[in-house]
Design a protein around this motif. Structure first.
Motif, PDB file in Angstrom:
ATOM      1  N   ARG A  41     -38.417 -41.515  36.783  1.00 13.03           N
ATOM      2  CA  ARG A  41     -37.635 -41.250  35.566  1.00 13.03           C
ATOM      3  C   ARG A  41     -37.581 -39.751  35.258  1.00 13.03           C
ATOM      4  O   ARG A  41     -36.547 -39.218  34.861  1.00 13.03           O
ATOM      5  N   ALA A  42     -38.703 -39.068  35.488  1.00 16.87           N
ATOM      6  CA  ALA A  42     -38.714 -37.616  35.258  1.00 16.87           C
ATOM      7  C   ALA A  42     -37.697 -36.922  36.171  1.00 16.87           C
ATOM      8  O   ALA A  42     -36.965 -36.016  35.748  1.00 16.87           O
ATOM      9  N   THR A  43     -37.643 -37.373  37.424  1.00 16.59           N
ATOM     10  CA  THR A  43     -36.692 -36.769  38.365  1.00 16.59           C
ATOM     11  C   THR A  43     -35.256 -37.117  37.965  1.00 16.59           C
ATOM     12  O   THR A  43     -34.369 -36.251  37.972  1.00 16.59           O
ATOM     13  N   ALA A  44     -35.021 -38.370  37.602  1.00 17.39           N
ATOM     14  CA  ALA A  44     -33.661 -38.781  37.207  1.00 17.39           C
ATOM     15  C   ALA A  44     -33.198 -38.008  35.974  1.00 17.39           C
ATOM     16  O   ALA A  44     -32.066 -37.509  35.917  1.00 17.39           O
ATOM     17  N   ARG A  45     -34.095 -37.876  35.007  1.00 16.52           N
ATOM     18  CA  ARG A  45     -33.715 -37.144  33.786  1.00 16.52           C
ATOM     19  C   ARG A  45     -33.411 -35.687  34.107  1.00 16.52           C
ATOM     20  O   ARG A  45     -32.458 -35.106  33.579  1.00 16.52           O
ATOM     21  N   SER A  46     -34.216 -35.098  34.968  1.00 14.30           N
ATOM     22  CA  SER A  46     -34.004 -33.694  35.333  1.00 14.30           C
ATOM     23  C   SER A  46     -32.675 -33.531  36.069  1.00 14.30           C
ATOM     24  O   SER A  46     -31.920 -32.578  35.820  1.00 14.30           O
ATOM     25  N   ALA A  65     -28.501 -46.276  25.481  1.00 15.62           N
ATOM     26  CA  ALA A  65     -29.842 -46.649  25.964  1.00 15.62           C
ATOM     27  C   ALA A  65     -30.731 -47.040  24.777  1.00 15.62           C
ATOM     28  O   ALA A  65     -31.543 -47.963  24.875  1.00 15.62           O
ATOM     29  N   ASP A  66     -30.583 -46.344  23.658  1.00 17.36           N
ATOM     30  CA  ASP A  66     -31.334 -46.728  22.449  1.00 17.36           C
ATOM     31  C   ASP A  66     -30.951 -48.144  22.015  1.00 17.36           C
ATOM     32  O   ASP A  66     -31.786 -48.908  21.538  1.00 17.36           O
ATOM     33  N   ARG A  67     -29.673 -48.470  22.162  1.00 20.22           N
ATOM     34  CA  ARG A  67     -29.197 -49.793  21.713  1.00 20.22           C
ATOM     35  C   ARG A  67     -29.696 -50.921  22.613  1.00 20.22           C
ATOM     36  O   ARG A  67     -30.050 -51.984  22.118  1.00 20.22           O
ATOM     37  N   VAL A  68     -29.659 -50.700  23.929  1.00 24.91           N
ATOM     38  CA  VAL A  68     -29.919 -51.832  24.840  1.00 24.91           C
ATOM     39  C   VAL A  68     -31.243 -51.723  25.592  1.00 24.91           C
ATOM     40  O   VAL A  68     -31.611 -52.643  26.317  1.00 24.91           O
ATOM     41  N   GLY A  69     -31.908 -50.614  25.440  1.00 32.15           N
ATOM     42  CA  GLY A  69     -33.202 -50.461  26.139  1.00 32.15           C
ATOM     43  C   GLY A  69     -33.100 -49.449  27.273  1.00 32.15           C
ATOM     44  O   GLY A  69     -32.164 -49.486  28.061  1.00 32.15           O
ATOM     45  N   ARG A  70     -34.111 -48.581  27.322  1.00 33.42           N
ATOM     46  CA  ARG A  70     -34.118 -47.473  28.280  1.00 33.42           C
ATOM     47  C   ARG A  70     -34.024 -47.943  29.729  1.00 33.42           C
ATOM     48  O   ARG A  70     -33.395 -47.302  30.563  1.00 33.42           O
ATOM     49  N   ASP A  71     -34.649 -49.096  30.014  1.00 37.20           N
ATOM     50  CA  ASP A  71     -34.753 -49.520  31.415  1.00 37.20           C
ATOM     51  C   ASP A  71     -33.414 -49.857  32.047  1.00 37.20           C
ATOM     52  O   ASP A  71     -33.289 -49.927  33.269  1.00 37.20           O
ATOM     53  N   ARG A  72     -32.407 -50.097  31.238  1.00 31.63           N
ATOM     54  CA  ARG A  72     -31.089 -50.372  31.798  1.00 31.63           C
ATOM     55  C   ARG A  72     -30.456 -49.096  32.377  1.00 31.63           C
ATOM     56  O   ARG A  72     -29.562 -49.153  33.210  1.00 31.63           O
ATOM     57  N   PHE A  73     -30.929 -47.951  31.905  1.00 32.14           N
ATOM     58  CA  PHE A  73     -30.325 -46.673  32.315  1.00 32.14           C
ATOM     59  C   PHE A  73     -31.231 -45.810  33.182  1.00 32.14           C
ATOM     60  O   PHE A  73     -30.747 -45.013  33.974  1.00 32.14           O
ATOM     61  N   THR A 121     -31.402 -48.959  42.347  1.00 35.25           N
ATOM     62  CA  THR A 121     -30.320 -49.623  41.616  1.00 35.25           C
ATOM     63  C   THR A 121     -29.532 -48.585  40.807  1.00 35.25           C
ATOM     64  O   THR A 121     -30.040 -47.507  40.478  1.00 35.25           O
ATOM     65  N   PHE A 122     -28.296 -48.920  40.495  1.00 35.30           N
ATOM     66  CA  PHE A 122     -27.383 -48.014  39.781  1.00 35.30           C
ATOM     67  C   PHE A 122     -27.993 -47.609  38.437  1.00 35.30           C
ATOM     68  O   PHE A 122     -28.424 -48.467  37.652  1.00 35.30           O
ATOM     69  N   CYS A 123     -28.047 -46.300  38.168  1.00 33.01           N
ATOM     70  CA  CYS A 123     -28.699 -45.830  36.939  1.00 33.01           C
ATOM     71  C   CYS A 123     -27.996 -44.581  36.415  1.00 33.01           C
ATOM     72  O   CYS A 123     -26.951 -44.169  36.928  1.00 33.01           O
ATOM     73  N   ALA A 124     -28.600 -43.983  35.397  1.00 25.61           N
ATOM     74  CA  ALA A 124     -27.985 -42.815  34.743  1.00 25.61           C
ATOM     75  C   ALA A 124     -27.673 -41.690  35.736  1.00 25.61           C
ATOM     76  O   ALA A 124     -26.660 -40.998  35.603  1.00 25.61           O
ATOM     77  N   ALA A 125     -28.532 -41.519  36.737  1.00 22.69           N
ATOM     78  CA  ALA A 125     -28.298 -40.433  37.702  1.00 22.69           C
ATOM     79  C   ALA A 125     -27.010 -40.686  38.485  1.00 22.69           C
ATOM     80  O   ALA A 125     -26.221 -39.758  38.714  1.00 22.69           O
TER      81      ALA A 125
END
Ligand SMILES: N[C@@H](CCC(=O)N[C@@H](CS)C(=O)NCC(=O)O)C(=O)O
Length: 225
Positions: free
Chosen positions: A94-99, A78-86, A160-164
């Protein structure tokens, strides 16, 4: 970049690392090594590719830079390509996804232990301990919350498909393998994950693998209900 992963049939953390690499859109070479074979302990000591992680997979090499642990790999990419991709853009999503990702990464031990990932296998009707049942209910609560609050734009947890989705994809596999009953909204979500192009690729490769890990193929306790 080079991503070292374990057997696609069994290695849930490898699946997360691999999906993260796919999500980055960056080119990577994939190296699959069979876990828990006769020479596994020796390989853990001697294979320089997995030494930095003390013999655990996934491990990502970016030239001489090494990063291990599925979540660290995802964040490095995510650091390499940008946070929004993940990660979702909106703060509350984002807070919920990270949690949710952090909770999966550090918890759900009973579910993980009792329902080991085994993509090829179908053994419906498993009897779970109370702790594992609690884990299943918690997963379903989290999915329900994400789907009802943040999934307006698509079939995945946050649309959309993400880190979660990356972190819960192995849970989808576990629910399918052990025939864990789920409500309709969760079934629809699980289908969306299983039909995702990258999951199809992973499942096909898992089905084609010849390695069997006997400790993950034994009988499972059956529910009398
Ligand atoms: N927290 C690590 C867990 C990695 C892990 O436990 N990987 C398993 C495969 S799914 C492994 O390498 N097991 C081999 C061993 O422990 O000998 C991550 O998120 O990547």
């Amino acid at each position: 970049m080079k991503l070292i992963i374990g057997n696609k049939n069994y290695s849930s953390w490898s699946l997360r690392g691999w999906l993260a690499a796919k999500q980055s859109g960056l080119a990577f070479e994939e190296i699959t090594i069979p876990l828990y074979g006769d020479d596994w302990e020796a390989r853990k000591r001697e294979d320089s590719g997995i030494q930095p992680s003390a013999g655990r997979v996934p491990v990502l090499w970016d030239g001489d830079v090494v990063v291990w642990d599925s979540l660290a790999i995802l964040e490095f990419l995510a650091d390499r390509v940008g946070r929004d991709r993940f990660w979702p853009k909106a703060d509350d999503a984002r807070a919920t996804a990270r949690s949710m990702v952090a909770e999966m990464h550090s918890g759900f031990t009973a579910l993980r232990n009792e329902c080991t990932m085994n993509i090829r296998r179908r053994v419906p009707g498993i009897r779970l301990s109370d702790a594992a049942k609690h884990d299943v209910i918690r997963v379903l609560q989290l999915w329900a919350e994400a789907r009802s609050r943040f999934a307006m734009g698509g079939p995945f947890l946050f649309g959309t498909f993400c880190a979660a989705d990356i972190f819960y994809a192995p849970v989808v596999g576990r629910f399918l393998t052990y025939g864990i009953p789920v409500p309709g909204f969760a079934q629809a979500y699980m289908e969306a994950v299983w039909e995702h192009e990258w999951m199809r690729q992973w499942v096909a490769a898992a089905e084609a693998e010849q390695w069997e890990i006997q400790q993950f193929e034994g009988p499972v306790p059956k529910s009398s209900a």
